[in-house]
Design a protein around this motif. Structure first.
Motif, PDB file in Angstrom:
ATOM      1  N   UNK A 123      44.387 -32.287 -12.206  1.00 19.44           N
ATOM      2  CA  UNK A 123      45.680 -32.704 -12.735  1.00 19.44           C
ATOM      3  C   UNK A 123      45.536 -33.300 -14.129  1.00 19.44           C
ATOM      4  N   UNK A 124      46.505 -32.996 -14.990  1.00 21.05           N
ATOM      5  CA  UNK A 124      46.509 -33.588 -16.327  1.00 21.05           C
ATOM      6  C   UNK A 124      46.815 -35.076 -16.277  1.00 21.05           C
ATOM      7  N   UNK A 125      47.542 -35.508 -15.259  1.00 15.75           N
ATOM      8  CA  UNK A 125      47.847 -36.923 -15.058  1.00 15.75           C
ATOM      9  C   UNK A 125      48.177 -37.137 -13.592  1.00 15.75           C
ATOM     10  N   UNK A 126      47.596 -38.175 -13.011  1.00 17.42           N
ATOM     11  CA  UNK A 126      47.863 -38.534 -11.618  1.00 17.42           C
ATOM     12  C   UNK A 126      48.734 -39.783 -11.630  1.00 17.42           C
ATOM     13  N   UNK A 127      49.969 -39.658 -11.168  1.00 12.86           N
ATOM     14  CA  UNK A 127      50.917 -40.767 -11.225  1.00 12.86           C
ATOM     15  C   UNK A 127      50.735 -41.678 -10.022  1.00 12.86           C
ATOM     16  N   UNK A 128      50.584 -42.976 -10.271  1.00 16.01           N
ATOM     17  CA  UNK A 128      50.421 -43.971  -9.207  1.00 16.01           C
ATOM     18  C   UNK A 128      51.419 -45.100  -9.419  1.00 16.01           C
ATOM     19  N   UNK A 129      51.861 -45.701  -8.320  1.00 14.42           N
ATOM     20  CA  UNK A 129      53.015 -46.598  -8.371  1.00 14.42           C
ATOM     21  C   UNK A 129      52.695 -48.011  -8.821  1.00 14.42           C
ATOM     22  N   UNK A 130      51.468 -48.483  -8.604  1.00 11.04           N
ATOM     23  CA  UNK A 130      51.183 -49.889  -8.867  1.00 11.04           C
ATOM     24  C   UNK A 130      49.816 -50.074  -9.513  1.00 11.04           C
ATOM     25  N   UNK A 131      49.627 -51.183 -10.232  1.00 12.36           N
ATOM     26  CA  UNK A 131      48.318 -51.480 -10.819  1.00 12.36           C
ATOM     27  C   UNK A 131      47.216 -51.630  -9.779  1.00 12.36           C
ATOM     28  N   UNK A 132      47.518 -52.246  -8.637  1.00  8.04           N
ATOM     29  CA  UNK A 132      46.474 -52.437  -7.631  1.00  8.04           C
ATOM     30  C   UNK A 132      46.046 -51.103  -7.033  1.00  8.04           C
ATOM     31  N   UNK A 133      46.986 -50.181  -6.857  1.00  8.27           N
ATOM     32  CA  UNK A 133      46.636 -48.861  -6.346  1.00  8.27           C
ATOM     33  C   UNK A 133      45.795 -48.108  -7.375  1.00  8.27           C
ATOM     34  N   UNK A 134      46.148 -48.214  -8.641  1.00 13.46           N
ATOM     35  CA  UNK A 134      45.375 -47.547  -9.686  1.00 13.46           C
ATOM     36  C   UNK A 134      43.939 -48.063  -9.706  1.00 13.46           C
ATOM     37  N   UNK A 135      43.770 -49.377  -9.556  1.00 17.34           N
ATOM     38  CA  UNK A 135      42.424 -49.949  -9.549  1.00 17.34           C
ATOM     39  C   UNK A 135      41.616 -49.443  -8.355  1.00 17.34           C
ATOM     40  N   UNK A 136      42.253 -49.364  -7.193  1.00 15.58           N
ATOM     41  CA  UNK A 136      41.561 -48.862  -6.000  1.00 15.58           C
ATOM     42  C   UNK A 136      41.157 -47.409  -6.178  1.00 15.58           C
ATOM     43  N   UNK A 137      42.076 -46.595  -6.697  1.00 18.47           N
ATOM     44  CA  UNK A 137      41.773 -45.176  -6.849  1.00 18.47           C
ATOM     45  C   UNK A 137      40.687 -44.940  -7.897  1.00 18.47           C
ATOM     46  N   UNK A 138      40.679 -45.746  -8.931  1.00 17.71           N
ATOM     47  CA  UNK A 138      39.620 -45.635  -9.929  1.00 17.71           C
ATOM     48  C   UNK A 138      38.261 -45.910  -9.299  1.00 17.71           C
ATOM     49  N   UNK A 139      38.211 -46.920  -8.444  1.00 17.33           N
ATOM     50  CA  UNK A 139      36.959 -47.229  -7.741  1.00 17.33           C
ATOM     51  C   UNK A 139      36.541 -46.091  -6.815  1.00 17.33           C
TER      52      UNK A 139
END
Length: 350
Positions: free
Chosen positions: A139-155
């Motif tokens: 995906x060119x961009x993966x949309x996530x709803x919250x900062x905490x979710x983004x941090x988890x997914x990055x990990x």
């Protein structure tokens, strides 16, 4: 996409009408606003294919062998941009087509399927997360709803993450919809001792509703919604009031008529019901997890309580200012959500 220039936008989603859930509510709000802004938006969902019920969720339909029909629909529409909202049969088929044609596309992460699948089948989470990473990697961009979710997914190894928050209909959900003398709304909690602690949403195992119903709390507990776990919970916790699904003003009245909204889920990626309760002037009690920590914790005033002891959170939420709850909800806009979604889209063809 170019601001101010109408475009042909395609959304492929395994979650679509007539389903009722957070993904569908989000997409319908965004689609309506984009169309009002002049874009031509096409949504391809399972309702346009032969489909079957998802095991354990009769209301969720899965498209069967959608590839050929999907190609026809996409070619008929000729999109400028493609967004793939879910990781189901339609999502995988759309992804494969885009990769084959060299089209760029965006995706969004709405649901922790690895946690849900593990709760039901004990399939190792690591296996499912690997599949999810593969799906979103192109995906060119993966949309996530919250900062905490983004941090988890990055990990967890996800890349190209971008924020895409949510909104709430503050006209539909409002303290004025509370039942009482001189109103048109029937009180779903009539005769119940106060305070009333409310859960509203899908009644399913991944929502962790038993953690709420097991609590020793003053007053009463109420559960609004339907789902595969309702019969079992009603048999096990018969003192709670179960209203079933409520629509239109009845749901809004339930939110506004409760004293505390309880959100026991540990696996949701956001929880639109949090904003709906706050817009109704009702404070929230929840665990300090993704969703609640992104909605409740940043509030400048007390609009609820978060605690690993859910009983402490419930009692603490009783002290919140209901007017502050409404003020906080008013800072979340569907218009901003739709604009952000459009900004993340990328032209399918170079």
């Amino acid at each position: 996409m170019t601001p101010g220039i109408p475009a042909r936008l395609l959304i492929v989603s395994d979650a679509w009408l007539p389903q009722v859930n957070g993904v569908v509510r989000t997409l319908t709000q965004v689609v309506n606003l984009l169309r009002e802004g002049g874009d031509t938006v096409e949504v391809i969902g399972p309702d346009r294919f032969r489909n079957m019920a998802m095991p354990g969720y009769a209301e969720i339909r899965l498209a069967l062998a959608p590839k050929r029909r999907l190609v026809q629909l996409i070619d008929q529409f000729h999109p400028d941009a493609v967004h793939i909202a879910t990781e189901g049969p339609l999502g995988w088929a759309a992804r494969a087509l885009c990769l084959k044609r060299g089209w760029r596309f965006t995706t969004s992460f709405h649901t922790r399927f690895p946690d849900y699948l593990h709760a039901r089948t004990r399939v190792p989470r690591s296996w499912s997360w690997a599949v999810m990473r593969r799906f979103h990697a192109a995906s060119a961009a993966v949309l996530v709803a919250t900062p905490s979710l983004a941090a988890e997914m990055k990990q967890r190894g996800f890349a190209n993450l971008t924020s895409w928050s949510r909104g709430v209909d503050t006209e539909r959900f409002h303290p004025r919809t509370a039942p009482g003398p001189g109103t048109d709304h029937e009180d779903p909690f009539a005769g119940l001792p106060r305070p009333v602690f409310l859960y509203a949403g899908r009644v399913a195992v991944e929502k962790n509703i038993a953690a709420f119903l097991e609590l020793d709390l003053p007053g009463s507990k109420a559960v609004v919604g339907e789902g595969p776990q309702r019969a079992a919970l009603q048999a096990r916790y018969p003192t709670a009031r179960y209203t079933g699904r409520l629509d239109n003003g009845h749901l809004a009245a339930a939110y506004a008529g409760a004293d505390v909204f309880v959100f026991p889920s540990r696996t949701d990626t956001f929880g639109l019901v949090l904003l709906e309760a706050l817009a109704s002037g009702t404070p929230v009690a929840a665990f300090p997890v993704t969703g609640p920590i992104d909605v409740i914790a940043p509030a400048p005033e007390k609009v609820g309580a978060l605690d690993e002891d859910l009983r402490i959170a419930c009692l603490g939420a009783l002290e919140a200012d209901r007017a502050a709850c409404r003020r906080h909800a008013e800072t979340w806009s569907w218009a901003a959500c739709a604009a952000r979604f459009r900004d993340t889209l990328t032209p399918a063809r170079a």
